[in-house]
Design an enzyme around this catalytic site. Structure first.
Site, mmCIF file in Angstrom:
data_model
loop_
_atom_site.group_PDB
_atom_site.id
_atom_site.type_symbol
_atom_site.label_atom_id
_atom_site.label_comp_id
_atom_site.label_asym_id
_atom_site.label_seq_id
_atom_site.Cartn_x
_atom_site.Cartn_y
_atom_site.Cartn_z
ATOM 1 N N TRP A 299 21.607 22.141 -13.344
ATOM 2 C CA TRP A 299 20.929 22.830 -14.456
ATOM 3 C C TRP A 299 20.515 21.868 -15.563
ATOM 4 O O TRP A 299 19.818 22.269 -16.505
ATOM 5 C CB TRP A 299 21.848 23.909 -15.039
ATOM 6 C CG TRP A 299 21.916 25.177 -14.239
ATOM 7 C CD1 TRP A 299 21.306 25.444 -13.047
ATOM 8 C CD2 TRP A 299 22.639 26.365 -14.605
ATOM 9 N NE1 TRP A 299 21.607 26.722 -12.647
ATOM 10 C CE2 TRP A 299 22.420 27.313 -13.578
ATOM 11 C CE3 TRP A 299 23.457 26.722 -15.684
ATOM 12 C CZ2 TRP A 299 22.985 28.592 -13.611
ATOM 13 C CZ3 TRP A 299 24.020 27.993 -15.714
ATOM 14 C CH2 TRP A 299 23.782 28.920 -14.685
ATOM 15 N N HIS B 60 23.390 10.071 -11.488
ATOM 16 C CA HIS B 60 22.063 10.694 -11.519
ATOM 17 C C HIS B 60 21.056 9.742 -12.180
ATOM 18 O O HIS B 60 21.396 9.032 -13.126
ATOM 19 C CB HIS B 60 22.126 12.027 -12.278
ATOM 20 C CG HIS B 60 20.886 12.827 -12.100
ATOM 21 N ND1 HIS B 60 19.752 12.605 -12.853
ATOM 22 C CD2 HIS B 60 20.576 13.815 -11.229
ATOM 23 C CE1 HIS B 60 18.804 13.424 -12.452
ATOM 24 N NE2 HIS B 60 19.280 14.184 -11.467
ATOM 25 N N GLU C 223 17.858 10.909 -3.886
ATOM 26 C CA GLU C 223 16.900 11.460 -4.850
ATOM 27 C C GLU C 223 15.885 10.386 -5.244
ATOM 28 O O GLU C 223 16.140 9.602 -6.180
ATOM 29 C CB GLU C 223 17.637 11.938 -6.105
ATOM 30 C CG GLU C 223 18.603 13.074 -5.849
ATOM 31 C CD GLU C 223 18.688 13.997 -7.056
ATOM 32 O OE1 GLU C 223 18.328 15.160 -6.917
ATOM 33 O OE2 GLU C 223 19.088 13.536 -8.141
ATOM 34 N N GLY D 223 16.930 20.815 -9.031
ATOM 35 C CA GLY D 223 16.927 20.806 -10.491
ATOM 36 C C GLY D 223 16.136 21.987 -11.023
ATOM 37 O O GLY D 223 16.633 23.101 -11.132
HETATM 38 C C1 PEP Z 1 17.484 16.341 -10.050
HETATM 39 O O1 PEP Z 1 17.082 15.803 -11.099
HETATM 40 O O2 PEP Z 1 18.625 16.172 -9.610
HETATM 41 C C2 PEP Z 1 16.546 17.192 -9.341
HETATM 42 C C3 PEP Z 1 16.729 17.403 -8.077
HETATM 43 O O3 PEP Z 1 15.552 17.706 -10.131
HETATM 44 P P1 PEP Z 1 14.216 18.454 -9.684
HETATM 45 O O4 PEP Z 1 14.548 19.379 -8.541
HETATM 46 O O5 PEP Z 1 13.815 19.190 -10.913
HETATM 47 O O6 PEP Z 1 13.277 17.383 -9.284
#
Ligand code: PEP
Length: 277
Positions: free
Chosen positions: A33, A117, A187, A256
Site C-alpha cells: 500500500w 524496495h 521488481e 502496488g
Molecule cells: C511496488 O512498488 O512494489 C509495486 C509493485 O508498485 P506498482 O504495482 O504500483 O508498480
C-alpha cells in the site's frame, strides 16, 4: 543438438517442470500500500472491501502490507488476509528514533516484511542495510520479501550482474535453510508505476530474469534445498496478472497501485485462485 541448443532445451524443460510444481503449491499475492491511505478509517474500509470481495481461498495466500500504524486495526478485521510490513529496522531495540523493530512487527501480527524496495534504495538504502534488515526479520520469525531489480535494461545485459550483486550482498551470511523461506520479488524499477516514463514489462522479461535468479540461488544453496518463492512486481493489474502468473515463471505477484483499488485487487486474487483449479 549442439551444446548451446542442448543447454537451452534443458533450461526450457526445467522451466516447464518448475511451472508444473508451482501449480501444486499456493501462489502468493502481496499488496504494497506504500504511504496510503491517509486514515485508519479508509484503511479499514479498503481491507474489508477486499475481504468481502474474495472467495474462500484454497490456492492463494493474500498478504497486505499497509503502513505500520494500521496493522493493529486491520488484524482485528479478518484473518483471511495475512499482514506484512513495508520495512523493518536493522536494529533489535534501543535508541533508533523513528525505527520499528522486527519484534514489534511480529507482536503486531505481521508475518511478512518487504525489504530492499527500490523506493527505499532510492533514498540511500544499500545492499548491506538490506542484509541486516533481512537478518533482523529472520531472527524473530518474520518472512522477508527481498526486492531486487534493475533501474534500466542495457544492450550489453549488465542488468543481470546488478541483480546478481543485489542477491549475493543482500543474502550474505544467511543460512541455506533460511534462504529457502525468504521470498524474492523481482521488481524492474523501469516498470514500477511510480517511475517517471515507466515502461510495461512483459512476461518474457520477467521469465528470463526469474530463470537467472533461480540459477544464482541454486548455486548458493544447492539443488537439494527448497527454492525460495519468487514474485514479480511492476504495475501488475487485473488485466495482465494472468500472463505473468502463467508465463512469467513466478509463484505470485507484488502489487502496488492496483492494490489500492479493492475491485482491481480482488480481481487479481480471483484470477490467481482460478488458475490452480
Ligand atoms: C511496488 O512498488 O512494489 C509495486 C509493485 O508498485 P506498482 O504495482 O504500483 O508498480
Amino acid at each position: 543438438m549442439d551444446g548451446v541448443n542442448q543447454s537451452n532445451f534443458l533450461v526450457f524443460r526445467l522451466f516447464e517442470w518448475y511451472n508444473a510444481e508451482v501449480a501444486k503449491v499456493k501462489r502468493i499475492i502481496v499488496a504494497n500500500w506504500k504511504m496510503n491511505p491517509s486514515s485508519v478509517k479508509e484503511a479499514g474500509k479498503l481491507f474489508s472491501d477486499v475481504v468481502k470481495a474474495i472467495p474462500s481461498l484454497k490456492n492463494t495466500e493474500v498478504v497486505i502490507c499497509p503502513p505500520f500504524l494500521y496493522l493493529e486495526q486491520l488484524r482485528k478485521i479478518s484473518r483471511k488476509i495475512i499482514l506484512g510490513a513495508q520495512d523493518v529496522s536493522s536494529e533489535e531495540c534501543g535508541a533508533f528514533t523513528g525505527d520499528v523493530s522486527a519484534e514489534m512487527l511480529f507482536n503486531m501480527g505481521a508475518k511478512y516484511v518487504i525489504t530492499g524496495h527500490s523506493e527505499r534504495r532510492a533514498r540511500g538504502e544499500g545492499n548491506s542495510d538490506v542484509n541486516k534488515k533481512i537478518k533482523s526479520a529472520l531472527s524473530v520469525g518474520l518472512v522477508p520479501i527481498l526486492c531486487v531489480g534493475e533501474s534500466a535494461r542495457d544492450e550489453s545485459h549488465g542488468y543481470f550482474n546488478l541483480v546478481k550483486t543485489q542477491l549475493e550482498e543482500c543474502l550474505n551470511g544467511i543460512q541455506k535453510a533460511s534462504i529457502s523461506n525468504i521470498i524474492i520479488a523481482y521488481e524492474p524499477v523501469w516498470a514500477i508505476s511510480s517511475t517517471v516514463n515507466r515502461q510495461d514489462a512483459i512476461p518474457a522479461d520477467c521469465r528470463e530474469m526469474v530463470i537467472f535468479i533461480r540459477k544464482i540461488i541454486s548455486d548458493k544453496i544447492g539443488v537439494q534445498t527448497k527454492m525460495p518463492k519468487i514474485l514479480y512486481g511492476g504495475s501488475v493489474n487485473d488485466k495482465d496478472v494472468e500472463g505473468f502468473l502463467k508465463d512469467g515463471g513466478v509463484d505470485g505477484v507484488l502489487v502496488g497501485r492496483a492494490s489500492l483499488d479493492a475491485e482491481k485487487f480482488s480481481n487479481i486474487i480471483k484470477v490467481c485462485e482460478a488458475l490452480n483449479k
